[in-house]
Design an enzyme around this catalytic site. Sequence first.
Site, PDB file in Angstrom:
ATOM      1  N   GLU A  21      -0.326  37.953  60.752  1.00  0.00           N
ATOM      2  CA  GLU A  21       0.745  37.538  61.661  1.00  0.00           C
ATOM      3  C   GLU A  21       0.297  37.606  63.121  1.00  0.00           C
ATOM      4  O   GLU A  21       0.704  36.787  63.942  1.00  0.00           O
ATOM      5  CB  GLU A  21       1.983  38.410  61.410  1.00  0.00           C
ATOM      6  N   GLY A  69       5.133  37.829  52.221  1.00  0.00           N
ATOM      7  CA  GLY A  69       6.556  37.589  52.417  1.00  0.00           C
ATOM      8  C   GLY A  69       7.124  36.442  51.618  1.00  0.00           C
ATOM      9  O   GLY A  69       8.284  36.065  51.798  1.00  0.00           O
ATOM     10  N   ASN A  97       3.726  48.847  55.706  1.00  0.00           N
ATOM     11  CA  ASN A  97       3.735  48.191  57.019  1.00  0.00           C
ATOM     12  C   ASN A  97       5.155  47.722  57.313  1.00  0.00           C
ATOM     13  O   ASN A  97       5.623  46.744  56.731  1.00  0.00           O
ATOM     14  CB  ASN A  97       2.770  47.000  57.022  1.00  0.00           C
ATOM     15  N   LYS A 157       6.281  46.344  59.874  1.00  0.00           N
ATOM     16  CA  LYS A 157       6.314  45.166  60.736  1.00  0.00           C
ATOM     17  C   LYS A 157       7.348  45.409  61.858  1.00  0.00           C
ATOM     18  O   LYS A 157       7.552  46.561  62.272  1.00  0.00           O
ATOM     19  CB  LYS A 157       6.569  43.900  59.914  1.00  0.00           C
ATOM     20  N   SER A 210       3.132  40.351  48.952  1.00  0.00           N
ATOM     21  CA  SER A 210       4.191  40.394  47.930  1.00  0.00           C
ATOM     22  C   SER A 210       3.939  41.425  46.837  1.00  0.00           C
ATOM     23  O   SER A 210       4.213  41.185  45.654  1.00  0.00           O
ATOM     24  CB  SER A 210       4.395  38.996  47.328  1.00  0.00           C
ATOM     25  N   HIS A 231      -3.931  41.772  61.607  1.00  0.00           N
ATOM     26  CA  HIS A 231      -2.975  41.309  60.596  1.00  0.00           C
ATOM     27  C   HIS A 231      -2.772  39.808  60.766  1.00  0.00           C
ATOM     28  O   HIS A 231      -2.762  39.281  61.890  1.00  0.00           O
ATOM     29  CB  HIS A 231      -1.656  42.063  60.718  1.00  0.00           C
ATOM     30  N   GLU A 289      -5.242  40.022  52.357  1.00  0.00           N
ATOM     31  CA  GLU A 289      -3.861  39.548  52.312  1.00  0.00           C
ATOM     32  C   GLU A 289      -3.849  38.028  52.403  1.00  0.00           C
ATOM     33  O   GLU A 289      -3.891  37.457  53.501  1.00  0.00           O
ATOM     34  CB  GLU A 289      -3.058  40.124  53.494  1.00  0.00           C
TER      35      GLU A 289
END
Length: 248
Positions: free
Chosen positions: A97, A169, A9, A11, A207, A95, A163
């Site tokens: 985010e 991250g 991904n 992003k 991660s 996702h 996730e």
Amino acid sequence: MTAKLVVGNWKMNGSLASNRKLVKGMLEDRRINRPGVALASPYVYLLQLADLLQLSPMDLGAQDVSQFGRDGAFTGEVSASMLANVGCRYVLIGHSERRQYLAEANEVLSKKMENALAARLAPVLCVGETLAQREAGEHLDVIRHQLDIVADFPSEQVIVAYEPVWAIGTGKVASLAQIAEMHECIKATGLQRQSGSASMRVLYGGSVKADNAEAILSISSVDGALVGGASLDVDSFGMICQAADKLV
Ligand SMILES: O=C[C@H](O)COP(=O)(O)O
């Protein structure tokens, strides 16, 4: 054993020039340039990647899809049929985010899932708890709520990516025990709620790196990885893809 799927991904990263360099490196890397590996780029680079990957067994993915199921007056939206038209096989949905910054929730995500399946895309529904929810012992209930929408779709057609938000991250990868617990919860929840003979495939994301990928992918309930930062570096991504391939 079914091959472990690895999805990179990107992003909101990339440029035409840097994409050419990155994908060229991946195409030259036998660990990556094989079936079972997919790249999910920003919408604007999908046609470039489709062209770069046209002779490769690697698949193309999108990072989102419109909640609107038909083309028309939906300015700025990208439909599932458009993603299929440019060669996408996978599409990330929900996702964390997007849940965080755009307040995406089950009602909209269910429409996106329906649209993806109608266009014969494989939806990857992203679920995960925040650190506060885990510390409050709410992590299992949070995931079960996020999975409410999978009841509407056959298990064989849905991929889930677990996730933990606190691992995305941050370098703080979830422990193997935490990953196993959550994946087993997700699979059990799917079996309780869905039609279909098999449990959903569940990827882990948060991660995933070259030095932890093999241990994570060795967990029997982990069916692959959704990789962020490490997918922007050929050697890191290659090590992760190699770990996934070894475990088939
Ligand atoms: O979609 C990928 C996940 O958000 C994980 O990202 P990360 O590998 O940079 O932690």
